[in-house]
Design a protein around this motif. Structure first.
Motif, mmCIF file in Angstrom:
data_model
loop_
_atom_site.group_PDB
_atom_site.id
_atom_site.type_symbol
_atom_site.label_atom_id
_atom_site.label_comp_id
_atom_site.label_asym_id
_atom_site.label_seq_id
_atom_site.Cartn_x
_atom_site.Cartn_y
_atom_site.Cartn_z
ATOM 1 N N GLU A 40 0.856 -1.186 0.000
ATOM 2 C CA GLU A 40 0.000 0.000 0.000
ATOM 3 C C GLU A 40 0.888 1.230 0.000
ATOM 4 O OE1 GLU A 40 -2.800 -0.053 3.161
ATOM 5 O OE2 GLU A 40 -3.440 -2.149 2.796
ATOM 6 N N ALA A 41 0.469 2.234 -0.800
ATOM 7 C CA ALA A 41 1.229 3.475 -0.884
ATOM 8 C C ALA A 41 0.914 4.346 0.326
ATOM 9 C CB ALA A 41 0.909 4.216 -2.170
ATOM 10 N N VAL A 42 1.956 4.761 1.004
ATOM 11 C CA VAL A 42 1.780 5.644 2.166
ATOM 12 C C VAL A 42 1.686 7.090 1.699
ATOM 13 C CG1 VAL A 42 2.800 6.383 4.349
ATOM 14 C CG2 VAL A 42 3.026 4.015 3.611
ATOM 15 N N ALA A 49 4.774 -2.666 3.001
ATOM 16 C CA ALA A 49 4.173 -3.989 2.860
ATOM 17 C C ALA A 49 3.458 -4.340 4.153
ATOM 18 C CB ALA A 49 5.247 -5.025 2.550
ATOM 19 N N PHE A 50 2.211 -4.806 4.067
ATOM 20 C CA PHE A 50 1.397 -5.131 5.235
ATOM 21 C C PHE A 50 1.161 -6.640 5.283
ATOM 22 C CE2 PHE A 50 0.657 -0.684 4.660
ATOM 23 C CZ PHE A 50 0.439 -0.178 5.936
ATOM 24 N N CYS A 51 1.444 -7.242 6.437
ATOM 25 C CA CYS A 51 1.203 -8.671 6.623
ATOM 26 C C CYS A 51 -0.292 -8.920 6.689
ATOM 27 C CB CYS A 51 1.882 -9.163 7.910
ATOM 28 S SG CYS A 51 1.577 -10.906 8.285
ATOM 29 N N LYS A 52 -0.773 -9.905 5.948
ATOM 30 C CA LYS A 52 -2.198 -10.200 5.913
ATOM 31 C C LYS A 52 -2.688 -10.824 7.219
ATOM 32 C CE LYS A 52 -2.217 -11.062 0.907
ATOM 33 N NZ LYS A 52 -2.514 -12.054 -0.146
ATOM 34 N N GLN A 53 -1.761 -11.370 8.023
ATOM 35 C CA GLN A 53 -2.190 -12.080 9.225
ATOM 36 C C GLN A 53 -2.138 -11.198 10.471
ATOM 37 O OE1 GLN A 53 -0.762 -16.356 9.170
ATOM 38 N NE2 GLN A 53 0.650 -15.449 7.687
ATOM 39 N N CYS A 54 -0.975 -10.562 10.692
ATOM 40 C CA CYS A 54 -0.851 -9.755 11.917
ATOM 41 C C CYS A 54 -1.001 -8.264 11.648
ATOM 42 C CB CYS A 54 0.488 -10.032 12.586
ATOM 43 S SG CYS A 54 1.923 -9.497 11.613
ATOM 44 N N LYS A 55 -1.152 -7.852 10.362
ATOM 45 C CA LYS A 55 -1.373 -6.466 9.945
ATOM 46 C C LYS A 55 -0.180 -5.561 10.214
ATOM 47 C CE LYS A 55 -5.462 -7.819 8.859
ATOM 48 N NZ LYS A 55 -5.717 -8.130 7.441
ATOM 49 N N LYS A 56 0.962 -6.147 10.558
ATOM 50 C CA LYS A 56 2.149 -5.328 10.800
ATOM 51 C C LYS A 56 2.688 -4.835 9.469
ATOM 52 C CE LYS A 56 6.589 -5.374 13.222
ATOM 53 N NZ LYS A 56 7.542 -6.180 14.027
ATOM 54 N N SER A 57 3.215 -3.593 9.452
ATOM 55 C CA SER A 57 3.713 -3.016 8.206
ATOM 56 C C SER A 57 5.238 -3.011 8.195
ATOM 57 C CB SER A 57 3.191 -1.584 8.028
ATOM 58 O OG SER A 57 3.723 -0.740 9.034
ATOM 59 N N PHE A 58 5.802 -3.106 6.990
ATOM 60 C CA PHE A 58 7.244 -3.126 6.799
ATOM 61 C C PHE A 58 7.596 -2.210 5.639
ATOM 62 C CE2 PHE A 58 5.943 -7.127 8.597
ATOM 63 C CZ PHE A 58 6.901 -7.405 9.565
ATOM 64 N N ALA A 59 8.784 -1.653 5.685
ATOM 65 C CA ALA A 59 9.257 -0.791 4.598
ATOM 66 C C ALA A 59 9.371 -1.604 3.318
ATOM 67 C CB ALA A 59 10.604 -0.187 4.968
ATOM 68 N N TYR A 60 8.960 -1.004 2.219
ATOM 69 C CA TYR A 60 9.076 -1.694 0.940
ATOM 70 C C TYR A 60 9.749 -0.803 -0.110
ATOM 71 C CZ TYR A 60 7.949 -4.159 -3.347
ATOM 72 O OH TYR A 60 8.036 -4.797 -4.558
ATOM 73 N N VAL A 61 9.166 0.412 -0.361
ATOM 74 C CA VAL A 61 9.769 1.358 -1.296
ATOM 75 C C VAL A 61 9.872 2.702 -0.615
ATOM 76 C CG1 VAL A 61 9.546 2.551 -3.499
ATOM 77 C CG2 VAL A 61 8.871 0.155 -3.326
ATOM 78 N N SER A 62 11.104 3.243 -0.625
ATOM 79 C CA SER A 62 11.320 4.576 -0.072
ATOM 80 C C SER A 62 11.978 5.407 -1.156
ATOM 81 C CB SER A 62 12.212 4.498 1.178
ATOM 82 O OG SER A 62 12.469 5.794 1.688
ATOM 83 N N LEU A 72 10.762 -9.485 4.830
ATOM 84 C CA LEU A 72 9.399 -10.005 4.813
ATOM 85 C C LEU A 72 9.410 -11.538 4.930
ATOM 86 C CD1 LEU A 72 7.962 -7.827 1.879
ATOM 87 C CD2 LEU A 72 8.079 -7.276 4.323
ATOM 88 N N LEU A 73 10.386 -12.155 4.251
ATOM 89 C CA LEU A 73 10.499 -13.611 4.300
ATOM 90 C C LEU A 73 10.828 -14.090 5.715
ATOM 91 C CD1 LEU A 73 10.434 -16.108 2.469
ATOM 92 C CD2 LEU A 73 12.901 -15.849 2.175
ATOM 93 N N ARG A 74 11.714 -13.356 6.392
ATOM 94 C CA ARG A 74 12.060 -13.745 7.765
ATOM 95 C C ARG A 74 10.851 -13.671 8.679
ATOM 96 N NH1 ARG A 74 16.887 -10.869 6.536
ATOM 97 N NH2 ARG A 74 16.039 -8.962 7.448
ATOM 98 N N HIS A 75 10.000 -12.722 8.435
ATOM 99 C CA HIS A 75 8.824 -12.533 9.277
ATOM 100 C C HIS A 75 7.905 -13.749 9.241
ATOM 101 C CE1 HIS A 75 5.525 -10.499 11.302
ATOM 102 N NE2 HIS A 75 4.712 -10.801 10.282
ATOM 103 N N ILE A 76 7.786 -14.382 8.093
ATOM 104 C CA ILE A 76 6.836 -15.482 7.986
ATOM 105 C C ILE A 76 7.483 -16.853 8.134
ATOM 106 C CG2 ILE A 76 5.238 -14.167 6.550
ATOM 107 C CD1 ILE A 76 6.378 -15.623 4.119
ATOM 108 N N THR A 77 8.834 -16.944 7.990
ATOM 109 C CA THR A 77 9.476 -18.267 8.042
ATOM 110 C C THR A 77 10.134 -18.569 9.371
ATOM 111 O OG1 THR A 77 11.536 -17.378 7.128
ATOM 112 C CG2 THR A 77 9.920 -18.294 5.569
ATOM 113 N N ARG A 78 10.340 -17.592 10.226
ATOM 114 C CA ARG A 78 11.037 -17.835 11.489
ATOM 115 C C ARG A 78 10.123 -17.753 12.703
ATOM 116 N NH1 ARG A 78 17.056 -15.082 10.764
ATOM 117 N NH2 ARG A 78 17.593 -16.220 8.853
ATOM 118 N N GLY A 79 8.870 -17.882 12.477
ATOM 119 C CA GLY A 79 7.943 -17.909 13.603
ATOM 120 C C GLY A 79 7.759 -16.578 14.284
#
Length: 669
Positions: A40-42, A49-62, A72-79
């Motif tokens: 989503e554009a800020v 980038a917004f996680c569909k499960q926990c709704k937490k946002s992460f930097a994507y394009v600045s 983003l991959l670490r967020h979903i693969t490392r528990g």
């Protein structure tokens, strides 16, 4: 060149369309993370980038710099994502359940093109497995069971796995007992699957209380011709000084493991058993000998304990001199300035020795030997300490250093043999006939030394060691005969050439002992004589009596078939060259088992005889193992389970390592 306002507007419009065209041609997102994130554009320059499960946002394009997808991959693969942790048991990249049109959760459809495994998998939480590994850790590292109730351990476990909560002392104790029973069942199968006999050693551990603990170990050659050592039982001995102190422990061990018919030898040391105790053990074993008609050896001396007594005797007779050296070593190495000046002085004197000074541990005599040996090699430096600006009180004199050098000569003799016992690869008993005789030969030789101090130091040790030699030389020689590099040649050389007084009789005694033992392994057959039984009345009764007596007499003098072929052929064949020191005697007998089928059985039992009742890591201990207040406070059954299970788990791991090493060597060759 001039442009009108209309032309400028047209050019701006074309540039905007061209930029939009480039944006629409940006490559399609192929990363699997976009199954779990939306962009989503800020504002006009930044997107998140917004996680569909926990709704937490992460930097994507600045601005013009993309942040990538690794975070983003670490967020979903490392528990890290709380939503993923709620769905244990599924792979992390397929955990997300997208809402369907009717509001229920549905699995995401598989992508048409899989990109491989993009990360680790999240295994389901298994509390039983966690408890099992905690119990193994406690057993292998001898941690106290109560550690699971300690706040520090509980916090540590909670950080590793929040769901691991409420692990109690009783739960871990029960798991330790479960591991013990499982490994005991495995060992029972191993012992039950061999036709060979088992040698047992008995060692006595002490405690802070007045009770002792008998440690009974079994030694045997398994079906693969591998020498095995296992703790069989740990039995509490309430009255260690009693004449029948070990009777219950021995009977319990042999009965529980069904070893009465397989017992080959029982070894204990007179340091923990008086003459009356040893006689009781003799009687206990002899009673069962009448039932099995098999020879059993009761060995009353432990080589490791004998070497320790000799070393302590030598150190004790030079106690004051040893103490001087110890204080000087301590003076040098406990101060950085003293150490530096000592090293500077060593360089000035150009002392070639590379020995390093160490302070000894008085509970291990080998450390005292290493301290004295290193110090004696640097005695020139100690001589000159008085000329430096550092002053060490009570420096050893020249006469003191001569005594230390003589002492080190004795200690090295004992250390070399004890070091063989303490190695990881436990050698078989055939190696020790020559090792033990070397010590005896050296101790006898000091009687003619011109140095009065050397003679006075060696005489009492010679008397002590002569006792061990007289009690064990025959059984050691019998084992040496089973070595194809020695056979009877070494026995004849040592007894006849070095022991002129009784050499011939000793050699004959060993030879007779070997043949007598071989007879026990030889199958016995006899043919029942023919008696006329067709009589009636009193004559028939008398005839049956005569027949019974005749059969009994004939059975006692049964004809032994093939009495000596195996042994005769083995002894008549040429001995093998000595070659390297890594000769595998058990491997040789394994290869020649078909050639000498009866003798191989005897060789396996003889070569499994232990010369020490002490575990390798306690060979140099100056005292017996002493249990602290925690261990002695445990229930005897729990104590036995923990001690035995540790030994069994380590043996299983060692066997696995040895097997892997053997396979690697075989493939390399």
């Amino acid at each position: 060149m001039h442009f009108s306002d209309l032309q400028l507007q047209i050019m701006d419009s074309n540039a905007t369309q061209s930029q939009g065209s480039r944006l629409t041609k940006r490559r399609r997102k192929k990363s699997l993370v976009w199954d779990y994130f939306t962009v989503e554009a800020v504002d006009s320059d930044n997107s998140r980038a917004f996680c569909k499960q926990c709704k937490k946002s992460f930097a994507y394009v600045s601005g013009s710099k993309p942040a990538g997808t690794s975070h983003l991959l670490r967020h979903i693969t490392r528990g890290i994502c709380p939503g993923n942790r709620l769905n244990q048991g599924e792979k992390q990249l397929t955990l997300y359940m997208s809402p369907s049109q009717d509001g229920s959760a549905s699995c995401l459809p598989k992508r048409k093109r899989e990109r491989g495994n993009c990360g680790a998998t999240c295994s389901p939480f298994d509390k039983e497995s966690c408890i099992h590994h905690i119990a193994r850790m406690i057993i292998l590292h001898q941690y106290p069971l109560q550690m699971v109730n300690e706040p520090g351990f509980m916090d540590f476990a909670r950080v590793l796995e929040p769901k691991l909560d409420g692990v109690s002392f009783e739960t871990v104790q029960n798991e330790c007992l479960s591991i013990y029973l499982k490994e005991k069942y495995r060992l029972a199968g191993l012992l039950g699957g061999i036709s060979r006999r088992v040698s047992v050693t008995l060692d006595l551990w002490t405690s802070d209380q007045t009770m002792g603990y008998a440690i009974l170990r079994g030694h045997f050659v398994d079906c693969n011709w591998t020498l095995q050592h296992r703790i069989l039982n740990v039995v509490m001995v309430p009255f260690p000084e009693s004449e029948v102190a070990f009777n219950h422990a021995i009977m319990s061990c042999l009965s529980n493991w069904d070893l009465w018919s397989k017992l080959f030898s029982l070894t204990l040391d007179d340091s923990c058993a008086s003459e009356a105790v040893i006689q009781n053990v003799h009687g206990l074993v002899s009673i069962n000998n009448l039932q099995t008609s098999k020879s059993r050896y009761v060995i009353r001396s432990c080589l490791a304990r004998t070497l320790t007594r000799l070393a302590l005797e030598a150190i004790g007779r030079t106690k004051s001199t040893v103490e001087k050296v110890r204080e000087c070593v301590k003076f040098v190495i406990t101060s950085n300035s003293h150490k530096q000046k000592f090293n500077d002085l060593k360089q000035q004197l150009q002392v070639p020795s590379t020995a390093n000074l160490v302070i000894d541990n008085t509970t291990r005599w080998d450390s005292t030997y290493h301290m004295l040996s290193a110090a004696s090699k640097l005695k020139e430096v100690f001589f000159c300490l008085d000329n430096c600006d550092i002053k060490c009180q009570a420096l050893p004199t020249m006469d003191d250093w001569k005594k230390i050098e003589a002492l080190c000569g004795y200690l090295k003799l004992f250390f070399d043999t004890a070091n063989v016992l303490s190695g990881e690869a436990r050698p078989t008993i055939n190696e020790f006939f020559l090792e033990v005789y070397k010590i005896r030969y050296q101790l006898i030789g000091v009687a003619g030394s011109p140095d009065s101090f050397v003679r006075s130091l060696g005489q009492p040790m010679n008397e002590m060691f002569e006792k061990y030699w007289s009690e064990n030389c025959v059984i050691l020689a019998m084992a040496a005969v089973m070595d194809p590099r020695y056979k009877l040649k070494l026995v004849e050389f040592i007894f006849n050439k070095r022991d002129n007084e009784n050499g011939v009789s000793c050699t004959k005694l060993v030879e007779e002992a070997v043949f007598n033992l071989f007879h026990e392994y030889t199958p016995v057959t006899y043919t029942e004589p023919n008696f006329d039984t067709q009589q009636t009345g009193d004559a028939s009764i008398e005839s049956h009596k005569v027949k019974h007596e005749a059969i009994s007499h004939y059975a006692n003098k049964a004809h032994i078939t093939h009495t000596k072929p195996d042994l005769d052929r083995y002894l008549k064949e040429a001995i093998l060259p000595r070659g390297t020191n890594d000769f595998d005697i058990l491997g040789w007998w394994k290869l020649n088992e078909e050639k000498y089928p009866i003798l191989a059985k005897m060789a396996a039992d003889l070569l499994s005889l232990p010369v020490s009742t002490v575990a390798p890591d306690h060979i140099f201990d100056t005292t017996s193992v002493k249990l602290d207040s925690y261990w002695s406070s445990l229930n005897p059954n729990t104590l036995e389970a923990l001690v035995c299970a540790k030994d069994w788990l380590e043996c299983v791991a060692q066997d696995s390592t040895q097997f892997t090493t053997a396979v690697v060597k075989m493939e390399a060759s």
